[in-house]
Design a protein around this motif. Structure first.
Motif, short mmCIF file in Angstrom:
data_model
loop_
_atom_site.label_atom_id
_atom_site.label_comp_id
_atom_site.label_asym_id
_atom_site.label_seq_id
_atom_site.Cartn_x
_atom_site.Cartn_y
_atom_site.Cartn_z
N ARG A 298 0.82 -1.21 0.00
CA ARG A 298 0.00 0.00 0.00
C ARG A 298 0.86 1.26 0.00
O ARG A 298 0.45 2.29 -0.52
N LYS A 299 2.05 1.16 0.59
CA LYS A 299 2.93 2.33 0.68
C LYS A 299 4.34 1.93 0.22
O LYS A 299 5.26 1.80 1.03
N PRO A 300 4.51 1.74 -1.08
CA PRO A 300 5.80 1.27 -1.60
C PRO A 300 6.96 2.21 -1.33
O PRO A 300 8.12 1.77 -1.34
N ALA A 301 6.68 3.48 -1.08
CA ALA A 301 7.77 4.42 -0.80
C ALA A 301 8.55 4.03 0.45
O ALA A 301 9.71 4.40 0.61
N ASP A 302 7.92 3.27 1.35
CA ASP A 302 8.58 2.87 2.59
C ASP A 302 9.48 1.66 2.42
O ASP A 302 10.07 1.18 3.39
N LYS A 303 9.62 1.15 1.20
CA LYS A 303 10.53 0.03 0.97
C LYS A 303 11.97 0.42 1.32
O LYS A 303 12.74 -0.41 1.80
N ALA A 304 12.32 1.66 1.07
CA ALA A 304 13.68 2.11 1.40
C ALA A 304 13.93 2.00 2.90
O ALA A 304 15.04 1.66 3.34
N LYS A 305 12.90 2.26 3.71
CA LYS A 305 13.04 2.14 5.16
C LYS A 305 13.23 0.68 5.57
O LYS A 305 14.02 0.37 6.46
N VAL A 306 12.48 -0.20 4.91
CA VAL A 306 12.62 -1.62 5.22
C VAL A 306 14.00 -2.12 4.82
O VAL A 306 14.59 -2.96 5.52
N TRP A 307 14.50 -1.64 3.70
CA TRP A 307 15.86 -2.01 3.31
C TRP A 307 16.85 -1.62 4.40
O TRP A 307 17.75 -2.40 4.75
N SER A 308 16.69 -0.44 4.96
CA SER A 308 17.55 0.00 6.06
C SER A 308 17.43 -0.92 7.26
O SER A 308 18.42 -1.27 7.91
N ASP A 309 16.18 -1.33 7.57
CA ASP A 309 15.95 -2.24 8.70
C ASP A 309 16.63 -3.59 8.48
O ASP A 309 17.22 -4.17 9.40
N LEU A 310 16.54 -4.11 7.26
CA LEU A 310 17.15 -5.40 6.96
C LEU A 310 18.68 -5.31 7.02
O LEU A 310 19.35 -6.26 7.45
N CYS A 311 19.21 -4.18 6.61
CA CYS A 311 20.66 -3.98 6.74
C CYS A 311 21.06 -3.97 8.20
O CYS A 311 22.11 -4.52 8.57
N LEU A 312 20.24 -3.37 9.05
CA LEU A 312 20.51 -3.37 10.49
C LEU A 312 20.47 -4.79 11.03
O LEU A 312 21.33 -5.19 11.83
N ALA A 313 19.48 -5.58 10.59
CA ALA A 313 19.40 -6.97 11.03
C ALA A 313 20.60 -7.77 10.58
O ALA A 313 21.08 -8.67 11.29
N THR A 314 21.14 -7.43 9.41
CA THR A 314 22.31 -8.13 8.90
C THR A 314 23.51 -7.90 9.81
O THR A 314 24.36 -8.78 9.98
N THR A 315 23.60 -6.72 10.40
CA THR A 315 24.72 -6.45 11.31
C THR A 315 24.65 -7.32 12.56
O THR A 315 25.67 -7.63 13.16
N CYS A 316 23.44 -7.71 12.95
CA CYS A 316 23.26 -8.61 14.10
C CYS A 316 23.69 -10.02 13.71
O CYS A 316 24.24 -10.77 14.52
N HIS A 317 23.39 -10.36 12.48
CA HIS A 317 23.57 -11.73 12.01
C HIS A 317 25.02 -12.01 11.60
O HIS A 317 25.54 -13.11 11.82
N ALA A 318 25.69 -11.01 11.05
CA ALA A 318 27.02 -11.21 10.46
C ALA A 318 28.05 -11.77 11.42
O ALA A 318 28.81 -12.67 11.05
N PRO A 319 28.16 -11.27 12.66
CA PRO A 319 29.23 -11.76 13.53
C PRO A 319 29.17 -13.27 13.76
O PRO A 319 30.19 -13.92 13.97
N VAL A 320 27.97 -13.84 13.71
CA VAL A 320 27.83 -15.27 13.95
C VAL A 320 28.37 -16.07 12.78
O VAL A 320 28.84 -17.18 12.91
N LEU A 321 28.31 -15.47 11.59
CA LEU A 321 28.79 -16.17 10.38
C LEU A 321 30.31 -16.18 10.30
O LEU A 321 30.90 -17.01 9.64
N GLU A 322 30.96 -15.24 10.96
CA GLU A 322 32.41 -15.09 10.82
C GLU A 322 33.18 -16.08 11.68
O GLU A 322 32.68 -16.66 12.59
#
Length: 322
Positions: A298-322
């Motif tokens: 309904r509000k596709p303009a907020d996809k950029a915000k979700v991309w930012s959120d997923l990048c933040l989640a990736t920072t939580c996830h990355a240390p475990v992969l290393e």
């Protein structure tokens, strides 16, 4: 010039952040000449233009058709047949309310909302659920009658994906399509979620698990989708808690308001916007809050915000992969 650079140039021309687009050759060719693309779509048939009017020019790709969203091209709702019906089909649970953002969210524990008939057996049931393996838990959910949602369901929607996944995505509850097939996030919102996963290098069923706060479809008196009540959440939450314990994920992503508030035990007036951009904790695990895919439809303009959120989640996830 590589594909990602072309895509960045186009998005910059449109004045928007990252969007999930289908990676097809003809799109790559188009985005190398954004001014030509915009001119072409400005003269496209009425059916390709969405009746929205954001403040700045934006573009969305749907099945290789670029849709321009701009005040100059916006059509009255009456000229966009089916647009309102399509919006009505989406659950209202993922819309932000008009309430002001709370600077200090009030704690709200859904487990305190258990009705008396459930509370009387809660200790025994919770103990049983906490000791279940995957087979026992799936059987318990399929036969569950702990709240009234069991009376209207076609199927329970247990969850889907890698049972040892590092990523756990949690939504609100099944809609009509999910209720019919017994799988979470199918239909347009599900396709968008799959694209979101691919954007961070994750696929449905591979290192990702998808579940919901409640396992049965909540409907109103007219049979339309609605948000689950506090009592329904309280009755079903122990099943999700056991799923989390069995999966042992590295990071949780709460998709939408209902999932976020249930997991963080916050007051219903709390807005998703006030929870974004912060790494929360649930049972000692990092939890990132973002918008629900149905809200993004309904509000596709907020996809950029979700991309930012997923990048933040990736920072939580990355240390475990290393």
């Amino acid at each position: 010039m590589n594909t990602s650079t072309r895509r960045a140039i186009f998005l910059d021309e449109c004045g928007v952040g990252p969007l999930w687009v289908r990676r097809h050759a003809e799109i790559v060719q188009l985005v190398t000449q954004p001014e030509v693309l915009i001119a072409e779509i400005a003269n496209a048939p009425v059916g390709t233009i969405v009746a929205l009017a954001p403040a700045i020019l934006k573009a969305e790709f749907v099945d290789n058709v670029a849709i321009i969203l701009t005040p100059a091209l916006a059509l009255p709702a009456a000229q966009a047949p089916g647009a309102q019906a399509e919006a009505d089909d989406l659950m209202s649970a993922w819309e932000e309310t008009s309430l002001p953002i709370s600077t200090a969210p009030t704690t709200f524990d859904p487990l305190q909302q258990i009705p008396q008939n459930i509370a009387t057996d809660s200790d025994t049931v919770l103990a049983d659920i906490a000791g279940m393996d995957w087979r026992q838990l799936k059987a318990a959910v399929s036969e569950c009658t702990r709240c009234g949602l069991c009376h209207g369901r076609a199927h329970t929607v247990f969850g889907v994906g890698d049972e040892r996944a590092k990523w756990l995505f949690i939504g609100e509850g099944p809609g009509q399509s999910e209720d019919q097939v017994g799988e979470p996030f199918v239909g347009p919102a599900g396709k968008l979620l799959d694209n979101m996963l691919l954007a961070i290098g994750v696929k449905r069923g591979e290192n990702a698990y998808i579940a919901n706060i409640v396992k049965c479809r909540p409907t109103n008196d007219e049979g339309h989708d609605r948000s689950p009540s506090a009592e329904e959440i309280a009755a079903c939450l122990p099943h999700l808690q056991r799923q989390i314990a069995l999966i042992e994920p590295t990071v949780l992503v709460a998709l939408g308001k209902t999932a976020a508030l249930a997991l963080l035990a916050l007051d219903p007036s709390t807005l998703v916007a006030s929870l974004r951009g912060t790494i929360h904790r649930y049972a000692g695990l990092p939890l990132v809050v973002t918008y629900h895919p149905a809200y993004l439809l309904r509000k596709p303009a907020d996809k950029a915000k979700v991309w930012s959120d997923l990048c933040l989640a990736t920072t939580c996830h990355a240390p475990v992969l290393e």
